[in-house]
Write an enzyme that holds these catalytic residues in place. Structure first.
Site, PDB file in Angstrom:
ATOM      1  N   LYS A  88      54.925  38.969  63.751  1.00  0.00           N
ATOM      2  CA  LYS A  88      56.001  39.648  63.025  1.00  0.00           C
ATOM      3  C   LYS A  88      56.043  41.130  63.384  1.00  0.00           C
ATOM      4  O   LYS A  88      57.101  41.681  63.718  1.00  0.00           O
ATOM      5  CB  LYS A  88      55.748  39.462  61.523  1.00  0.00           C
ATOM      6  CG  LYS A  88      56.951  39.720  60.677  1.00  0.00           C
ATOM      7  CD  LYS A  88      56.665  39.339  59.225  1.00  0.00           C
ATOM      8  CE  LYS A  88      56.530  37.835  59.039  1.00  0.00           C
ATOM      9  NZ  LYS A  88      55.907  37.434  57.790  1.00  0.00           N
TER      10      LYS A  88
ATOM     11  N   ARG B 218      54.145  42.170  53.950  1.00  0.00           N
ATOM     12  CA  ARG B 218      54.145  40.790  54.461  1.00  0.00           C
ATOM     13  C   ARG B 218      52.980  40.584  55.413  1.00  0.00           C
ATOM     14  O   ARG B 218      52.610  41.491  56.156  1.00  0.00           O
ATOM     15  CB  ARG B 218      55.458  40.504  55.203  1.00  0.00           C
ATOM     16  CG  ARG B 218      56.659  40.914  54.389  1.00  0.00           C
ATOM     17  CD  ARG B 218      57.900  40.933  55.228  1.00  0.00           C
ATOM     18  NE  ARG B 218      58.617  39.680  55.127  1.00  0.00           N
ATOM     19  CZ  ARG B 218      59.635  39.339  55.892  1.00  0.00           C
ATOM     20  NH1 ARG B 218      60.016  40.129  56.876  1.00  0.00           N
ATOM     21  NH2 ARG B 218      60.267  38.213  55.720  1.00  0.00           N
TER      22      ARG B 218
ATOM     23  N   GLY C 128      50.464  29.025  54.443  1.00  0.00           N
ATOM     24  CA  GLY C 128      49.140  28.871  53.837  1.00  0.00           C
ATOM     25  C   GLY C 128      48.565  30.219  53.500  1.00  0.00           C
ATOM     26  O   GLY C 128      47.658  30.349  52.684  1.00  0.00           O
TER      27      GLY C 128
ATOM     28  N   MET D 149      49.150  34.379  52.246  1.00  0.00           N
ATOM     29  CA  MET D 149      50.089  35.156  51.458  1.00  0.00           C
ATOM     30  C   MET D 149      51.239  35.551  52.370  1.00  0.00           C
ATOM     31  O   MET D 149      51.019  35.973  53.495  1.00  0.00           O
ATOM     32  CB  MET D 149      49.439  36.413  50.919  1.00  0.00           C
ATOM     33  CG  MET D 149      50.339  37.066  49.886  1.00  0.00           C
ATOM     34  SD  MET D 149      50.148  38.822  49.742  1.00  0.00           S
ATOM     35  CE  MET D 149      51.457  39.388  50.776  1.00  0.00           C
TER      36      MET D 149
ATOM     37  N   ARG E 193      61.537  35.551  65.665  1.00  0.00           N
ATOM     38  CA  ARG E 193      60.402  34.890  66.317  1.00  0.00           C
ATOM     39  C   ARG E 193      60.953  33.679  67.046  1.00  0.00           C
ATOM     40  O   ARG E 193      62.075  33.225  66.750  1.00  0.00           O
ATOM     41  CB  ARG E 193      59.357  34.459  65.301  1.00  0.00           C
ATOM     42  CG  ARG E 193      59.919  33.576  64.230  1.00  0.00           C
ATOM     43  CD  ARG E 193      58.878  33.239  63.191  1.00  0.00           C
ATOM     44  NE  ARG E 193      59.518  32.644  62.027  1.00  0.00           N
ATOM     45  CZ  ARG E 193      58.910  32.335  60.914  1.00  0.00           C
ATOM     46  NH1 ARG E 193      57.631  32.567  60.777  1.00  0.00           N
ATOM     47  NH2 ARG E 193      59.559  31.786  59.910  1.00  0.00           N
TER      48      ARG E 193
ATOM     49  N   HIS F 113      60.382  24.968  53.053  1.00  0.00           N
ATOM     50  CA  HIS F 113      59.027  24.707  53.537  1.00  0.00           C
ATOM     51  C   HIS F 113      58.914  23.297  54.099  1.00  0.00           C
ATOM     52  O   HIS F 113      58.423  23.087  55.209  1.00  0.00           O
ATOM     53  CB  HIS F 113      58.043  24.911  52.374  1.00  0.00           C
ATOM     54  CG  HIS F 113      56.625  24.654  52.741  1.00  0.00           C
ATOM     55  ND1 HIS F 113      56.029  23.426  52.568  1.00  0.00           N
ATOM     56  CD2 HIS F 113      55.703  25.453  53.311  1.00  0.00           C
ATOM     57  CE1 HIS F 113      54.792  23.502  52.993  1.00  0.00           C
ATOM     58  NE2 HIS F 113      54.557  24.721  53.447  1.00  0.00           N
TER      59      HIS F 113
ATOM     60  N   ARG G 171      43.676  -5.419  80.536  1.00  0.00           N
ATOM     61  CA  ARG G 171      42.464  -5.962  79.907  1.00  0.00           C
ATOM     62  C   ARG G 171      42.664  -7.468  79.752  1.00  0.00           C
ATOM     63  O   ARG G 171      43.390  -7.911  78.856  1.00  0.00           O
ATOM     64  CB  ARG G 171      42.249  -5.325  78.535  1.00  0.00           C
ATOM     65  CG  ARG G 171      41.874  -3.844  78.564  1.00  0.00           C
ATOM     66  CD  ARG G 171      41.768  -3.323  77.145  1.00  0.00           C
ATOM     67  NE  ARG G 171      41.073  -2.054  77.036  1.00  0.00           N
ATOM     68  CZ  ARG G 171      41.691  -0.882  76.828  1.00  0.00           C
ATOM     69  NH1 ARG G 171      42.993  -0.824  76.731  1.00  0.00           N
ATOM     70  NH2 ARG G 171      40.973   0.221  76.702  1.00  0.00           N
TER      71      ARG G 171
ATOM     72  N   SER H  64      37.330   3.572  88.255  1.00  0.00           N
ATOM     73  CA  SER H  64      38.172   3.999  87.144  1.00  0.00           C
ATOM     74  C   SER H  64      37.226   4.367  85.996  1.00  0.00           C
ATOM     75  O   SER H  64      36.406   3.537  85.572  1.00  0.00           O
ATOM     76  CB  SER H  64      39.125   2.875  86.732  1.00  0.00           C
ATOM     77  OG  SER H  64      39.929   3.326  85.673  1.00  0.00           O
TER      78      SER H  64
ATOM     79  N   GLY I  62      35.937   4.736  82.549  1.00  0.00           N
ATOM     80  CA  GLY I  62      36.204   4.183  81.216  1.00  0.00           C
ATOM     81  C   GLY I  62      35.631   5.172  80.211  1.00  0.00           C
ATOM     82  O   GLY I  62      34.496   5.042  79.759  1.00  0.00           O
TER      83      GLY I  62
ATOM     84  N   CYS J 224      40.919   5.366  82.725  1.00  0.00           N
ATOM     85  CA  CYS J 224      41.746   4.465  81.920  1.00  0.00           C
ATOM     86  C   CYS J 224      41.319   4.432  80.462  1.00  0.00           C
ATOM     87  O   CYS J 224      41.782   3.610  79.691  1.00  0.00           O
ATOM     88  CB  CYS J 224      41.757   3.066  82.521  1.00  0.00           C
ATOM     89  SG  CYS J 224      40.125   2.339  82.650  1.00  0.00           S
TER      90      CYS J 224
ATOM     91  N   TYR K 208      44.634   9.534  89.519  1.00  0.00           N
ATOM     92  CA  TYR K 208      45.624   9.157  88.492  1.00  0.00           C
ATOM     93  C   TYR K 208      44.963   9.030  87.125  1.00  0.00           C
ATOM     94  O   TYR K 208      43.736   8.913  87.022  1.00  0.00           O
ATOM     95  CB  TYR K 208      46.323   7.841  88.864  1.00  0.00           C
ATOM     96  CG  TYR K 208      45.415   6.637  88.835  1.00  0.00           C
ATOM     97  CD1 TYR K 208      45.230   5.918  87.666  1.00  0.00           C
ATOM     98  CD2 TYR K 208      44.735   6.214  89.979  1.00  0.00           C
ATOM     99  CE1 TYR K 208      44.376   4.824  87.620  1.00  0.00           C
ATOM    100  CE2 TYR K 208      43.894   5.125  89.953  1.00  0.00           C
ATOM    101  CZ  TYR K 208      43.710   4.434  88.769  1.00  0.00           C
ATOM    102  OH  TYR K 208      42.856   3.369  88.713  1.00  0.00           O
TER     103      TYR K 208
HETATM  104  C1  PEP Z   1      36.839   2.398  78.373  1.00  0.00           C
HETATM  105  O1  PEP Z   1      35.734   2.054  78.013  1.00  0.00           O
HETATM  106  O2  PEP Z   1      37.187   3.587  78.469  1.00  0.00           O
HETATM  107  C2  PEP Z   1      37.862   1.401  78.718  1.00  0.00           C
HETATM  108  C3  PEP Z   1      39.026   1.750  79.202  1.00  0.00           C
HETATM  109  O3  PEP Z   1      37.571   0.114  78.444  1.00  0.00           O
HETATM  110  P1  PEP Z   1      37.631  -0.520  76.976  1.00  0.00           P
HETATM  111  O4  PEP Z   1      38.287   0.450  76.075  1.00  0.00           O
HETATM  112  O5  PEP Z   1      38.383  -1.794  77.128  1.00  0.00           O
HETATM  113  O6  PEP Z   1      36.185  -0.734  76.669  1.00  0.00           O
END
Ligand code: PEP
Ligand code: MG
Length: 890
Positions: free
Chosen positions: A26, A96, A105, A107, A349, A465, A571, A774, A776, A841, A861
């Site tokens: 402000k 203010r 949240g 004053m 703002r 609000h 899966r 990949s 997990g 993944c 990816y």
């Molecule tokens: C993981 O473990 O990150 C995964 C993708 O496999 P899942 O969640 O099926 O165990």
């Protein structure tokens, strides 16, 4: 000497917009507006450094602060030709708060500071309007009494309501000076009664009381909650702005209002807002009187738009609108006051907006040449895209409309009605969909609003609000539905004869303002051209690929619609639970005769082949990673007596025998048990069936489409090179026999998940047998922290609340621990095999902060749930831009 105070207005502007860390948003913007020649009443900002010093020194101010404040006050006095505390021509100020980012949240505002029983007479004389003077005084006592002295707001309201009832008036503007004087007397009494203290009549004491209240409010529980929800560090502190009052409540040529330079709900390039004649700022937000629209174009019959009522001030405001947008290159949220037809700006703002508006404004501004495409990408918060993907009401669905309020935040939501934020939070924690219904909301309700699917209020406008906070959070909101009567005592609301108790369901349409009885069916969102444009821009910038986790044809289609470039994780266990399959799965697990087991496996082979054929068809040549069975076998076993009996009958066994087999398969700690590749090693026929199904399906779809399908077969929960080597060899043998039988050739990849710490550490060796990795990160987080994925919910919030963890590590990657393993796994894997394809993944694949990290590590990816795909595309582009900037600096 440290400079603690920065003046603005009347030709002395010591701050700038860039100084928001020191002056708060402000303060920095007031200085900026004044310095570009806009009409800003003079004032000064006490810096955020004072807030930090205040807390570091046991709530004491720096020694030289008082002298600097005195000097700055004198500058305001000179500019206004008035004196603070003067009994003839008193200067009044507003105080203010103003942190770096706006923070409900804390004053907020005290107006009309400087009034007491004597100065009020001076104000009456100098303005020639005693009614105005006493109205201002009662406002001041009420505000000061509640926000500084801590008397609950409603004590004042109750007195005023009672007073109005006795007088038989509805509108505050009908109350005379003498009557306001009585109200002031009653307010003083309330303060005495509730605090045991007199209302301070000394203006200096008032000023320092208000300054102290702003700094004190930085650490109040509501502000702490808000900071925690929004990751705002306590060390930032707040600034305090003291500014000369200008009056919107001096008569019918005066007004106050809040407006947005573009529509904050849709992003449309129209001037948008609300104002009230003869009123002060809090009247607009409080919803006590109904605000009027700004422009004639937006006015409905019977309304009094500012364009008609105050044409000169409106024209000036239009000029300011253009100027501010050009200057800030963003949509602005402006607070203004008109005093005797002269416009003053009290705040500007960057305006809060819905996701749809953020998108439209960014695209429009890039097209208008105000910002670059890169700016447009940076400006749309990636997670906000979720809101655009939200469902709307199905136009064909039956519905009973209860009432209509303001369309304050778009989307559609159904849920059980609750009337308190606490109940809302409690029910949401139990997994219920809830709609928070309040007369109006206040910062105390923010945690409940966060937990709710939607918010409905009986009072308040588009800038109330409830409306502002819900829009910011992406919650559906219908505000100001005036025909609702809420009885908090009985927890029942009535709407035109309908009685709705706590727990009854309603549906909100935040895009139209309609409220419906019960649950109304919804339809998926339609993606706008702007959405597609932004996605196109993001795609041209990002480096990371984005795939989806999907195993059903529906999910695969959604994933493609949202722009997934393949499937990063199918899966297969999810396919085993279908009602037509589970029986065969159970027979395969329980049968001990080879022929019976083989029959079950053959049945499953047919189903799995169909599953993969439909996924390969939908993905039309895009890469598809199919993960072989992961969970422990006992997850598929029957539990209910009827299910056990069914399996027993199919296998010609007794119920007891089947029960005994189920018991034998139970594990104390299945997450670390007989699952993943361990299962593939001990039960090779299952993986062989799956591999065959994948290859046969790929051959079939390659033949059908002429597109060479290159399936990616993924082995889960590998810890050692040896495990992967054996499973890979078995898979290759099966593939060879399928190809031999068919006399066909097919390109394929076999890779593994890296989801155990040992696998990340041994990634160099494991990569010798893997074409891709990949990560997990769900299991990797679980096993790195030693935190159960299924049980951590009960205590992780404690860790986050107490600062032991900055975020839930299952939501946002723990860069230092789990992230370090991802980095190590990537580096070691690529050291062995430079062309190793790397993906992730786990759930983190859809989290923008985690995506920034994966981009930095150099993964190829991310793969996430289909609805997160757009979020990931945008987050990946934002990460690429951030890296570009870092490299440019380096
Ligand atoms: C993981 O473990 O990150 C995964 C993708 O496999 P899942 O969640 O099926 O165990
Ligand atoms: Mg896993």
């Amino acid at each position: 000497m440290t400079k603690w105070v920065y003046s603005f207005g009347n030709g002395l502007n010591e701050g700038r917009a860039e100084m928001r860390n020191l002056l708060g948003g402000k303060g920095a913007n007031l200085a900026e507006m004044a310095s570009i020649g806009l009409p800003v009443p003079p004032g000064f900002t006490i810096t955020t450094d004072v807030c930090s010093a205040f807390y570091e020194n046991g709530r004491n101010y720096p020694d030289d602060l008082r002298a600097q404040v005195d000097a700055a006050m004198q500058r305001i006095e000179t500019a206004m030709g008035l004196r603070f505390g003067d009994e003839n021509a008193p200067l009044l100020v507003s105080v203010r708060s103003g942190a770096r980012v706006s923070m409900p949240g804390m004053m907020d505002t005290v107006l009309n500071l400087g009034l007491n029983d004597r100065t009020v007479e001076g104000l009456a004389r100098s303005s020639g309007d005693p009614r105005f003077a006493w109205d201002s005084y009662r406002r001041f006592v009420q505000m000061y009494g509640s926000v500084v002295m801590g008397v609950t707001h409603h004590h004042f309201e109750d007195v005023l309501d009672q007073f109005k009832r006795t007088l038989g008036v509805l509108d505050d503007t009908a109350i005379s000076a003498a009557q306001w004087r009585e109200v002031v007397g009653a307010y003083h009494e309330i303060i005495r009664e509730h605090t045991g203290q007199e209302f301070p009549s000394d203006p200096q004491a008032q000023l320092w009381g208000a300054i102290g209240a702003v700094f004190g409010s930085w650490m109040n529980p509501r502000a702490n909650t808000y900071r925690r929800l929004h990751d705002i560090p306590a060390s930032w502190g707040t600034a305090v702005n003291v500014q000369s009052m200008v009056f919107g409540n001096m008569g019918d040529d005066c007004a106050t209002g809040v407006c947005f330079t573009r529509d904050p709900a849709t992003g449309e390039d129209v001037f948008y807002g609300e104002y009230l004649i003869n009123a002060q700022g809090e009247d607009v937000v409080a919803g006590i009187r109904t605000p009027q629209p700004m422009s004639n174009a937006r006015a409905e019959e019977g309304q009094h738009p500012m364009e008609t009522v105050l044409p000169d001030a409106y024209a000036e405001l239009l000029r300011v609108r253009t100027l501010l947008e050009r200057h800030y290159r963003d949509m602005q949220d402006i607070e203004f006051t008109v005093q005797r037809n002269v416009l003053y700006l009290l705040q500007t703002r960057n305006g809060k907006r819905t996701a749809a508006a953020a998108l439209k404004i960014s695209i429009d501004m890039a097209r208008e040449g105000l910002i670059s495409k890169e700016d447009a990408i940076r400006r749309v918060p990636a997670t906000s895209l979720d809101q655009l993907l939200h469902p709307a009401l199905d136009p064909k669905a039956e519905r009973i409309q209860l009432t209509r309020g303001l369309p304050a935040s778009p989307g559609a939501a159904s849920g059980a009605v609750v009337f308190t934020a606490e109940e809302c939070e409690a029910r949401a924690a139990r997994g219920e969909d809830v709609i928070l219904v309040r007369v109006e909301t206040s910062p105390e309700d923010v945690h409940g609003m966060h937990a709710a699917r939607g918010v409905l209020t009986a009072r308040g406008g588009m800038t109330s609000h409830a409306a502002v906070v819900a829009r910011g959070m992406g919650r559906v909101c219908v505000a100001g539905a005036g025909s609702i009567h809420i009885d908090y005592a009985t927890m029942v609301m009535t709407i035109d004869g309908h009685s709705i108790a706590e727990g009854d369901w309603i549906t909100l349409d935040g895009s139209t303002g309609a409220v419906y009885l019960g649950r109304v069916a919804t339809i998926p969102p339609v993606l706008s051209d702007d959405f597609n444009t932004l996605m196109g821009w993001a795609d041209s910038i990002r480096r990371l690929g984005v795939r989806a986790n999907a195993e059903t044809p529906d999910d695969a289609r959604t994933a493609r619609r949202f722009g997934a470039e393949g499937i990063g994780l199918a899966r297969t266990e999810h396919m085993f639970f279908g009602p037509d399959r589970i029986g065969h799965v159970r027979q395969m697990i329980i049968a001990d005769e080879e022929a019976v087991r083989q029959r079950a496996i053959n049945a499953l082979l047919t189903f799995q082949r169909e599953d993969f054929v439909s996924i390969f068809r939908i993905m039309a040549g895009l890469p598809v990673t199919v993960r072989l069975l992961d969970p422990p076998l006992h997850e598929f076993l029957p539990h209910a007596d009827a299910e056990i009996a069914e399996v027993a009958a199919a296998l010609g066994r007794t119920v007891e025998e089947v029960r005994a087999r189920c018991a034998a398969l139970a594990e104390a700690n299945p997450m670390l048990g007989h699952r993943g590749c361990r299962l593939g090693l001990t039960n090779p026929e299952i993986y062989a069936m799956q591999v065959r199904a994948i290859i046969e399906a790929a051959l079939q779809v390659s033949d059908e489409t002429g597109k060479g399908i290159v399936p990616e077969i993924m082995i889960p929960l590998v810890a050692t090179r040896a495990e992967l080597e054996v499973v890979r060899r078995a898979a290759e043998a099966e593939i060879a026999s399928v190809l031999r039988e068919r006399g066909a050739a097919l390109d394929y990849r076999i890779g593994t998940m890296i989801e155990l710490p040992r696998a990340a550490i041994q990634a160099g060796e494991i990569a010798e047998c893997a074409d891709f990795f990949s990560f997990g990160t769900n299991d990797l987080t679980q096993t790195t922290f030693g935190l159960s994925r299924d049980d951590a919910g009960s205590f992780l919030p404690f860790y986050v609340d107490h600062g032991l963890l900055s975020k839930d590590p299952f939501v946002s990657i723990d860069r230092d621990g789990v992230g370090a393993l991802v980095r190590m796994g990537s580096e070691r894997g690529r050291a062995t095999r430079p062309d190793l394809k790397l993906g992730i993944c786990g759930e983190h694949g859809g989290d923008p902060d985690s995506i920034a990290f994966f981009d930095e590590v150099g993964l190829d990816y991310v793969s996430c749930s289909p609805f997160r795909v757009p979020v990931a595309r945008l987050a990946a582009a934002q990460a690429a831009l951030a890296h570009r900037e870092e490299n440019a600096v380096a």
